[in-house]
Design a protein around this motif. Sequence first.
Motif: not given
Length: 453
Positions: A165-185
Amino acid sequence: MMYEKRSSVHCITAPASRWRHIARSSAARLAARAGQVSCLTAVALSASCGAVDGAEDDLELIDETSAAVLVATSLPCSTISTGSIGYLEHLPSDYATTGDQRYPTMIFLHGRDERGSNLDDLERLKTHGPPKHIKNGHTMTFTVDGKTEKFIVIAPQLSPTFGLTYPQAWLTCVIDHTLANYRADPDRLYVTGLSMGGYGTYAAATSATLAPKIAAVAPIAGGGTVSKACVIADNHIPVWAFHGDADTVVPLATGQAMINAINNCEPPPDPPPIFTIYPGVGHNSWDRAYNTGHTYHNPNLYEWLLRQRRDGASVKLTPVSVTKESGLGDAGMLIDEQGIAGDPRDGTAGQPVQGWASGYASDMPANAYIDLGEEVDLTDVYLFDANGNNTTRNDEWVVSVGAPGSWTVVATEPSDRYLVWKRHTVSARTRYVRISNRVAFIGMNEVVLYGRR
């Protein structure tokens, strides 16, 4: 358990004609990653950000010509027991040279057999889906509606510590890190996954905190919590799901139940989910779904994703009028070349040639405000700098929001570049945007505004 640090450095590339040796020292790795022109090497990070042991003198073959590069790295995540998450990163070939351009971004969630707990295990992620295609040389570049676009791809790896199971906290870290550290639209963040990752995709899309950040999802051979399906409908998240009707690992009924639950929401989902069922196909429906050509679908999944934007996405706004409050010249020139200006946020901007030159020192400050016709959530202000001053001030131009007689400054601009679009990110609810010039003989050729109506 921390995400285990290993001594090897990973630069996973497609075959190419030219190669060079690069030292695997910390300095060399960081320099190569910072440049991102000839190659991206791996950055083996642990939660404590320690150095890679015993690798200072090693050499590695690095592909200089291929744009299909996967970088093994990790991100910190203090809210989960392992403390960090390893992942593969793929950046567009022009990422290092496009300034503040934002890119559509895809997060890929793997299946059960690709789990791992150290950077060496990230090799398993190349077995299926987008990482497999990148490994084989695909640059994740697609042309949709006449426009060629390139994906950022982030492929995180779940530790066996978390079971299936992908934990909620794990998914949150991945998505928030991606938005904060890459030039993701931020308006084009997509989540997709297969099997266990299909469940993870639905878990992200049915999270009340993550759903507003997601533009579209593509779960493959997975299922979800039907009682939470209306989170997807409430956030107007486009869904394209895939399943084989001969799947005995995750039965078709499991995937169908989630689609039915979304369709049964009130009000009905807008847009309704798409559910593709492959006759005679077992659990591996992902080879068809992730095909990069048009063998199975036209548009293919990637092209479909590129057409999806987050509900309430920030769009280029059309100014209604300009009112000059003070100064000389025609302030209407701030918005008279919107067609030439194009879409600077998406990297398709032109070079406007006419600008507002607002007067002499005695005329400063010169002020004009743009009327958008209604209140909007202003997100970005782009100014076309045609001056290139060697200025020591950072406020030759000032951007404010509010209303005549009551303005709040949200951005300042030094006009220190020549023929360059300058982006200012803002967050304000307003109908009017004021542009102020504080230095004589400094013209502004065009203003482009983005927001949510």
